[in-house]
Design a protein around this motif. Structure first.
Motif, mmCIF file in Angstrom:
data_model
loop_
_atom_site.group_PDB
_atom_site.id
_atom_site.type_symbol
_atom_site.label_atom_id
_atom_site.label_comp_id
_atom_site.label_asym_id
_atom_site.label_seq_id
_atom_site.Cartn_x
_atom_site.Cartn_y
_atom_site.Cartn_z
ATOM 1 N N LEU A 75 106.307 -92.999 -62.110
ATOM 2 C CA LEU A 75 106.987 -94.161 -61.099
ATOM 3 C C LEU A 75 106.002 -94.366 -59.974
ATOM 4 N N ASN A 76 105.156 -93.239 -59.722
ATOM 5 C CA ASN A 76 104.051 -93.590 -58.714
ATOM 6 C C ASN A 76 103.082 -94.646 -59.048
ATOM 7 N N THR A 77 103.074 -95.104 -60.254
ATOM 8 C CA THR A 77 101.894 -96.011 -60.755
ATOM 9 C C THR A 77 102.573 -97.536 -59.995
ATOM 10 N N TYR A 78 103.719 -97.459 -59.535
ATOM 11 C CA TYR A 78 104.376 -98.878 -58.806
ATOM 12 C C TYR A 78 104.187 -98.709 -57.695
ATOM 13 N N VAL A 79 104.022 -100.021 -56.875
ATOM 14 C CA VAL A 79 104.050 -99.958 -55.313
ATOM 15 C C VAL A 79 105.313 -99.753 -55.023
ATOM 16 N N ALA A 80 106.209 -100.357 -55.576
ATOM 17 C CA ALA A 80 107.996 -99.974 -55.390
ATOM 18 C C ALA A 80 108.760 -100.343 -56.621
ATOM 19 N N THR A 81 109.805 -99.525 -56.584
ATOM 20 C CA THR A 81 110.834 -99.634 -57.609
ATOM 21 C C THR A 81 112.213 -100.184 -57.061
ATOM 22 N N MET A 82 112.869 -100.507 -57.373
ATOM 23 C CA MET A 82 114.527 -100.638 -57.210
ATOM 24 C C MET A 82 115.439 -100.917 -58.263
ATOM 25 N N HIS A 83 116.339 -99.903 -58.307
ATOM 26 C CA HIS A 83 117.142 -99.608 -59.455
ATOM 27 C C HIS A 83 118.619 -100.108 -59.001
ATOM 28 N N PHE A 84 119.298 -101.018 -59.682
ATOM 29 C CA PHE A 84 120.437 -101.537 -59.337
ATOM 30 C C PHE A 84 121.545 -100.934 -60.649
ATOM 31 N N ASN A 85 122.572 -99.832 -60.144
ATOM 32 C CA ASN A 85 123.383 -99.639 -60.968
ATOM 33 C C ASN A 85 124.667 -100.537 -61.111
ATOM 34 N N GLY A 86 124.993 -100.930 -62.092
ATOM 35 C CA GLY A 86 126.062 -101.883 -62.487
ATOM 36 C C GLY A 86 127.314 -100.964 -63.078
ATOM 37 N N GLN A 87 128.178 -101.690 -63.847
ATOM 38 C CA GLN A 87 129.486 -100.969 -64.559
ATOM 39 C C GLN A 87 129.018 -99.669 -65.124
ATOM 40 N N ILE A 110 100.866 -104.263 -57.909
ATOM 41 C CA ILE A 110 100.166 -105.160 -57.140
ATOM 42 C C ILE A 110 98.673 -104.695 -57.540
ATOM 43 N N ASP A 111 97.741 -105.906 -58.028
ATOM 44 C CA ASP A 111 96.476 -105.672 -58.089
ATOM 45 C C ASP A 111 95.697 -106.627 -57.581
ATOM 46 N N GLY A 112 94.941 -106.237 -56.286
ATOM 47 C CA GLY A 112 94.294 -107.355 -55.624
ATOM 48 C C GLY A 112 95.130 -108.288 -55.020
ATOM 49 N N ASP A 113 95.361 -109.730 -55.393
ATOM 50 C CA ASP A 113 96.178 -110.755 -54.809
ATOM 51 C C ASP A 113 97.259 -110.928 -55.737
ATOM 52 N N GLU A 114 97.151 -110.294 -57.028
ATOM 53 C CA GLU A 114 98.179 -110.556 -58.086
ATOM 54 C C GLU A 114 99.025 -109.526 -58.022
ATOM 55 N N LYS A 115 100.413 -110.119 -57.670
ATOM 56 C CA LYS A 115 101.828 -109.313 -57.716
ATOM 57 C C LYS A 115 102.483 -109.684 -59.020
ATOM 58 N N LYS A 116 103.130 -108.420 -59.692
ATOM 59 C CA LYS A 116 103.766 -108.672 -60.813
ATOM 60 C C LYS A 116 105.048 -107.873 -60.605
ATOM 61 N N TRP A 146 116.244 -104.951 -72.822
ATOM 62 C CA TRP A 146 115.013 -106.115 -72.620
ATOM 63 C C TRP A 146 114.330 -105.779 -71.471
ATOM 64 N N ILE A 147 112.857 -106.385 -71.420
ATOM 65 C CA ILE A 147 111.989 -106.352 -70.334
ATOM 66 C C ILE A 147 111.642 -107.639 -69.938
ATOM 67 N N GLU A 148 111.424 -108.052 -68.903
ATOM 68 C CA GLU A 148 110.987 -109.282 -68.403
ATOM 69 C C GLU A 148 109.867 -109.037 -67.395
ATOM 70 N N ASN A 149 108.639 -109.677 -67.807
ATOM 71 C CA ASN A 149 107.477 -109.375 -66.963
ATOM 72 C C ASN A 149 107.344 -110.903 -66.337
ATOM 73 N N LYS A 150 107.118 -110.970 -64.826
ATOM 74 C CA LYS A 150 106.762 -112.172 -64.461
ATOM 75 C C LYS A 150 105.730 -112.045 -62.993
ATOM 76 N N PRO A 151 105.055 -112.964 -62.837
ATOM 77 C CA PRO A 151 104.229 -112.953 -61.502
ATOM 78 C C PRO A 151 104.918 -113.284 -60.531
ATOM 79 N N LEU A 152 104.727 -112.841 -59.212
ATOM 80 C CA LEU A 152 105.351 -113.015 -57.873
ATOM 81 C C LEU A 152 104.585 -113.717 -57.028
ATOM 82 N N ASN A 153 105.049 -114.795 -56.421
ATOM 83 C CA ASN A 153 104.499 -115.450 -55.538
ATOM 84 C C ASN A 153 104.286 -114.820 -54.301
ATOM 85 N N SER A 154 103.355 -114.762 -53.313
ATOM 86 C CA SER A 154 103.154 -114.069 -51.985
ATOM 87 C C SER A 154 104.126 -114.538 -51.135
#
Length: 154
Positions: A75-87, A110-116, A146-154
């Motif tokens: 998990l340290n490979t990510y800048v941040a994580t957030m887990h939301f537990n549901g039902q 985050i890789d340079g100016d690119e956030k994913k 499933w997994i969704e990958n998407k770019p983030l706007n700054s």
């Protein structure tokens, strides 16, 4: 309403303690506290990852608490994580229980100016055990729906 089962105070307390255990797992993951996260499992735990919940065979298998360190450290490979537990659904059997919990796990890179953002829809299938009045994960199957990958706007 004759089919409604009345829970004893101990059953209510056990359900609450198990939910606290599930939430502690997510909290430890997001705060990068691998040592506390590992302590939520029995010494002889079984942890299996299914990167596609339809798979019969797991993508990864860990036998024993000490083997969890590299998984949680990843998990340290990510800048941040957030887990939301549901039902969740918990079935108690005295000092053991089984349960399923739904979770959305958000992973920021985050890789340079690119956030994913990678969002994984997960169902955890768990076996729990109470040892000395404390609940632990005996077995945890992490199944990715499933997994969704998407770019983030700054």
């Amino acid at each position: 309403m004759e089919n409604v089962k009345k829970l004893s105070l101990e059953e209510v307390a056990d359900r609450d303690a198990i939910r606290d255990l599930v939430d502690a797992y997510a909290y430890c993951a997001d705060s990068r506290d691998a040592e506390s996260q590992m302590a939520l499992f029995t010494e002889d735990t079984l942890f299996r990852v299914f990167m596609d919940e339809r798979q019969i065979e797991p993508s990864q298998v860990v036998n024993g608490r000490v083997g969890l360190a590299p998984i949680f450290d990843n998990l340290n490979t990510y800048v941040a994580t957030m887990h939301f537990n549901g039902q969740s659904k918990i079935n108690l059997f005295g000092d053991t229980a089984i349960g399923t919990t739904y979770c959305f796990a958000h992973h920021l890179t985050i890789d340079g100016d690119e956030k994913k953002l990678m969002v994984a829809a997960i169902r955890y299938h768990d076996d729990f055990i109470k040892i000395n009045h404390k609940w632990f994960f005996k077995k945890r199957d992490l199944k990715v729906a499933w997994i969704e990958n998407k770019p983030l706007n700054s």
